[in-house]
Motif scaffolding. Structure first.
Motif, short mmCIF file in Angstrom:
data_model
loop_
_atom_site.label_atom_id
_atom_site.label_comp_id
_atom_site.label_asym_id
_atom_site.label_seq_id
_atom_site.Cartn_x
_atom_site.Cartn_y
_atom_site.Cartn_z
N SER A 1 0.82 -1.22 0.00
CA SER A 1 0.00 0.00 0.00
C SER A 1 0.85 1.27 0.00
N PHE A 2 2.18 1.11 -0.20
CA PHE A 2 3.05 2.30 -0.19
C PHE A 2 3.98 2.24 -1.40
N PRO A 3 3.48 2.71 -2.57
CA PRO A 3 4.29 2.57 -3.79
C PRO A 3 5.51 3.48 -3.79
N VAL A 4 6.61 2.97 -4.32
CA VAL A 4 7.84 3.74 -4.50
C VAL A 4 8.38 3.51 -5.91
N ASP A 5 9.21 4.44 -6.39
CA ASP A 5 9.81 4.32 -7.72
C ASP A 5 11.23 3.77 -7.58
N VAL A 6 11.54 2.74 -8.38
CA VAL A 6 12.88 2.14 -8.34
C VAL A 6 13.52 2.28 -9.71
N TYR A 7 14.71 2.88 -9.76
CA TYR A 7 15.42 3.10 -11.02
C TYR A 7 16.66 2.21 -11.05
N GLY A 8 16.78 1.43 -12.16
CA GLY A 8 17.93 0.55 -12.32
C GLY A 8 19.07 1.20 -13.08
N SER A 9 18.87 2.42 -13.57
CA SER A 9 19.95 3.19 -14.19
C SER A 9 19.53 4.64 -14.27
N GLY B 1 26.37 18.34 -15.38
CA GLY B 1 25.16 17.61 -15.03
C GLY B 1 24.25 17.35 -16.22
N ALA B 2 23.16 16.65 -15.92
CA ALA B 2 22.11 16.37 -16.90
C ALA B 2 20.94 15.75 -16.16
N GLY B 3 19.77 15.81 -16.77
CA GLY B 3 18.60 15.17 -16.19
C GLY B 3 18.83 13.68 -16.03
N ALA B 4 18.39 13.12 -14.92
CA ALA B 4 18.56 11.69 -14.64
C ALA B 4 17.41 11.21 -13.78
N TYR B 5 17.26 9.86 -13.74
CA TYR B 5 16.22 9.23 -12.92
C TYR B 5 14.85 9.84 -13.23
N GLY B 6 14.15 10.39 -12.23
CA GLY B 6 12.81 10.91 -12.47
C GLY B 6 12.76 12.08 -13.43
N ASN B 7 13.91 12.70 -13.67
CA ASN B 7 13.98 13.81 -14.62
C ASN B 7 14.77 13.45 -15.87
N ARG B 8 14.88 12.12 -16.16
CA ARG B 8 15.66 11.70 -17.33
C ARG B 8 15.07 12.27 -18.62
N GLN B 9 13.73 12.46 -18.66
CA GLN B 9 13.12 12.95 -19.89
C GLN B 9 13.40 14.43 -20.16
N THR B 10 13.94 15.12 -19.16
CA THR B 10 14.30 16.53 -19.39
C THR B 10 15.68 16.66 -20.04
N ARG B 11 16.41 15.54 -20.17
CA ARG B 11 17.77 15.59 -20.73
C ARG B 11 17.69 15.62 -22.26
N PRO B 12 18.34 16.59 -22.91
CA PRO B 12 18.37 16.59 -24.37
C PRO B 12 19.14 15.36 -24.88
N THR B 13 18.70 14.82 -26.00
CA THR B 13 19.40 13.69 -26.61
C THR B 13 19.67 14.01 -28.06
N PRO B 14 20.91 13.92 -28.56
CA PRO B 14 22.11 13.58 -27.80
C PRO B 14 22.55 14.75 -26.92
N LEU B 15 23.46 14.47 -26.00
CA LEU B 15 24.04 15.53 -25.16
C LEU B 15 25.55 15.32 -25.10
N ARG B 16 26.27 16.26 -25.72
CA ARG B 16 27.74 16.21 -25.67
C ARG B 16 28.28 17.63 -25.46
N PHE B 17 29.38 17.70 -24.74
CA PHE B 17 29.97 18.98 -24.39
C PHE B 17 31.17 19.26 -25.30
N CYS B 18 31.63 20.51 -25.27
CA CYS B 18 32.75 20.91 -26.12
C CYS B 18 34.07 20.64 -25.40
N TRP B 19 34.97 19.90 -26.06
CA TRP B 19 36.24 19.51 -25.43
C TRP B 19 37.45 20.02 -26.18
N ARG B 20 37.23 20.90 -27.18
CA ARG B 20 38.37 21.31 -28.02
C ARG B 20 39.43 22.04 -27.20
N GLY B 21 39.05 22.65 -26.08
CA GLY B 21 40.03 23.33 -25.24
C GLY B 21 40.55 22.47 -24.11
#
Ligand code: ZN
Ligand code: ZN
Length: 491
Positions: free
Chosen positions: A129-137, A218-238
Motif C-alpha cells: 500500500s506504499f508505492p515507491v519508484d525504483v530506477y535501475g539506471s 550535469g544532466a537530467g537523470a532518474y525521475g527527470n531523465r526525460q528533461t535531458r536533451p538527446t544527444p548531449l555532448r559537451f565541447c572539449w576542443r580546449g
C-alpha cells in the motif's frame, strides 16, 4: 561498466531488489522542518549481492577486512593501476529508490530523522500500500514497487558498509594540482549555462568561445531523465577540466552520454557519507583514464589563481552541513571591468558567504531555483548590466510531490533583491521566456503552452554577447569525433 551508467535505458539493473542496503542520497525540499510532503532518494545496493560468491569483495561480517581491501583497491586506482584485482564496481547492482512521503503518513517521522551517515535496510515487494519508484539506471524508466519495511542497519553490518563506501580511502589532492588546473583556464570572456535538462552545467569560455573550464557537468537523470536533451555532448576542443560543486547526480550525470568527457581532470570536494553511486562514479572516472582531485579544504577556505591580466578565478569551500551546502562554489573577478561572476551550485547564499570582489554581473541561482530561503538571501544586483541564470529541466518533478524548480519562493527572493524577472509570474514562474535579467534553460507547460527547452545561454562581463555563438556547437575540431551539442542561442 556499471549498468547504472548505461545510455541504453533497456540496459539497467533488473526489476527491484527485494532487500537492499541504502544511504539517503537527497531529499526535496531542502527544508523538511516546514515541508508537508517530500521525496527521499536512496542510493541502494541489492543486499543479496553481498553474500557468496561476492563476499570475496565485501564481506559484511568482517568490517576490518572490508576497510583494508577497499583502501588497497582505491589506492591502486588513484595511482593509475587501472585493473586492480577484485574490482567490485562493475558488478554491483546499484538502484535509486525514491520514496514520496507526506507529513503524518507511517514513514514520515522515520524518514525526516535519517542522517546522511546512516545505513538503511529497505524491503520491497510487488504488492502493498506504499508505492515507491525504483530506477535501475540513470536513464531507465522507474519500476513501481511497494515499501514493506524501512529500518536502520546497525552493528558490524553498518560498520562494514561504511568501510566499503568510505571517502577517506581517497587521497587528498595536492594544492599544486588544484592550482595547475585553475591556472590553465586563462582569460575568460563569457559564462555559458548549458541546457542539459534538470541539473547544472556551466562553462567558462575564452574569446574564441572555447570552454576552458566546466563547473559541473550535469544532466537530467532518474525521475527527470526525460528533461535531458538527446544527444548531449559537451565541447572539449580546449581540453577543459571539470570542477564539481558537489556529488549530487544531477551535477555529473552529463558524463555518461559523452565519450569526450572521459579521461578528463576532475576536481571534487571531499564530502562524507557518499553512497554506492558516487563511489561507482569515482571508479568510472579513474577507470576511463581520468584523474580525480579530492579537495579537502576546511569550510570557508578559498583557492585563488590570478591570470596576470586582471582576472582572478577562485574556488571556495562552502560551510553548510548537507551535501548541497558543503561543496564548492566558484567565482571569477575581473579587475578591469570591476565585475564578478558567482557560481553557486546547490549551496545557499549563507553557506557560501562572501568572496566576489566586485559587483555581480552574472549569478547562477542556487539549486535550480529550489526554496533555499532558510539558507540566506540573494545578493542585490547593483551593476548596470547583469544576468541571473536559472538551470532546470522543462516540467521537472521530484518524486510524486508537487514541487518543481524554480520555486515561487526563490524567484520572489531574487526579485526582491532587484533582479529583473521580465515576463515571469512571481506566483507561477518559468511558464514563458522571462527577459529582463533572467536567462533560463526551459519553460514549463501552462494552460496555453507546452514545456520547452530554451537551449544554452551566455553572459559577458558588462554586455550581452552576440548569439548564436559562431563556433558553438562545433561539429569538428571539438576534440571528439562527434562534436558537441551546445546550442548557445540566448544572451
Ligand atoms: Zn544537489
Ligand atoms: Zn542540483
Amino acid at each position: 561498466m556499471n549498468r547504472i551508467f548505461s545510455i541504453n535505458p533497456e540496459v539497467a539493473w533488473p526489476k527491484f531488489p527485494a532487500r537492499s542496503y541504502a544511504r539517503l542520497d537527497h531529499h526535496e525540499p531542502d527544508n523538511l522542518a516546514t515541508a508537508q510532503e517530500a521525496v527521499f532518494s536512496f542510493d541502494a545496493v541489492d543486499a543479496g549481492w553481498f553474500g557468496p560468491p561476492f563476499d570475496v569483495w565485501m564481506d559484511l561480517g568482517k568490517p576490518d577486512d572490508t576497510r583494508r581491501q577497499m583502501r588497497d583497491f582505491w589506492s591502486q586506482l588513484f595511482k593509475g593501476y587501472l585493473s586492480p584485482p577484485k574490482d567490485p564496481f562493475d558488478e554491483m547492482p546499484i538502484y535509486n529508490i525514491e520514496v514520496t512521503s507526506k507529513r503524518g503518513d507511517r514513514y514520515w517521522d522515520f524518514l525526516i530523522a535519517i542522517g546522511e551517515e546512516d545505513w538503511l535496510d529497505i524491503e520491497l515487494g510487488t504488492t502493498g500500500s506504499f508505492p515507491v519508484d525504483v530506477y535501475g539506471s540513470l536513464l531507465a524508466a522507474p519500476i513501481i514497487a511497494h515499501l514493506l519495511s524501512l529500518g536502520q542497519v546497525t552493528g558490524d553490518t553498518a560498520t562494514a558498509l561504511s568501510n566499503a563506501f568510505d571517502v577517506d580511502a581517497w587521497p587528498d589532492a595536492a594544492d599544486g594540482d588544484i592550482d595547475a588546473i585553475l591556472s590553465g583556464v586563462g582569460t575568460i570572456d563569457m559564462i555559458a549555462m548549458y541546457d542539459i535538462g534538470q541539473g547544472s552545467a556551466i562553462g567558462l569560455l575564452d574569446s574564441s568561445e572555447t570552454a576552458r573550464l566546466y563547473f559541473d557537468l550535469g544532466a537530467g537523470a532518474y525521475g527527470n531523465r526525460q528533461t535531458r536533451p538527446t544527444p548531449l555532448r559537451f565541447c572539449w576542443r580546449g581540453s577543459p577540466s571539470i570542477v564539481l560543486s558537489h556529488w549530487d547526480t544531477d551535477h555529473w550525470a552529463g558524463e555518461n552520454s559523452d565519450h569526450g568527457a572521459r579521461a578528463r581532470r576532475w576536481v571534487a570536494p571531499r564530502q562524507y557519507n557518499l553512497g554506492p553511486r558516487h563511489h561507482a562514479f569515482a571508479h568510472r572516472i579513474l577507470k576511463n583514464g581520468g584523474t580525480l582531485h579530492i579537495w579537502s579544504a576546511a569550510p570557508g577556505t578559498t583557492r585563488s589563481i590570478s591570470n596576470g591580466s586582471g582576472q582572478t578565478l577562485s574556488i571556495k569551500r562552502c560551510s553548510g552541513t548537507s551535501r548541497n551546502g558543503n561543496g564548492i562554489a566558484c567565482y571569477l573577478d575581473d579587475d578591469n571591468y570591476q565585475a564578478s561572476w558567482l557560481l553557486t551550485g546547490d549551496a545557499g547564499y549563507s553557506e557560501i558567504g562572501g568572496g566576489p570582489a566586485h559587483a555581480l554581473t552574472a549569478l547562477t541561482v542556487p539549486h535550480h531555483g529550489a526554496d533555499m530561503s532558510h539558507k540566506g538571501s540573494p545578493p542585490a544586483t547593483i551593476a548596470a548590466h547583469a544576468r541571473l541564470f536559472y538551470s532546470f529541466g522543462p516540467d521537472n518533478k521530484h518524486g510524486s510531490t508537487s514541487i518543481s524548480h524554480p520555486t515561487a519562493v526563490a524567484v520572489a527572493a531574487h526579485a526582491g533583491a532587484l533582479w529583473k524577472h521580465g515576463a515571469w509570474s512571481l506566483i507561477t514562474p518559468a511558464q514563458v521566456v522571462a527577459g529582463g535579467d533572467v536567462l533560463a534553460t526551459a519553460s514549463h507547460s501552462s494552460a496555453t503552452s507546452l514545456a520547452v527547452h530554451l537551449e544554452s545561454a551566455v553572459a559577458g562581463w558588462t554586455a550581452a554577447p552576440t548569439v548564436p555563438l559562431s563556433t558553438v556547437p562545433c561539429v569538428s575540431g571539438c576534440g571528439t569525433k562527434h562534436g558537441c551539442t551546445s546550442n548557445v542561442i540566448q544572451a
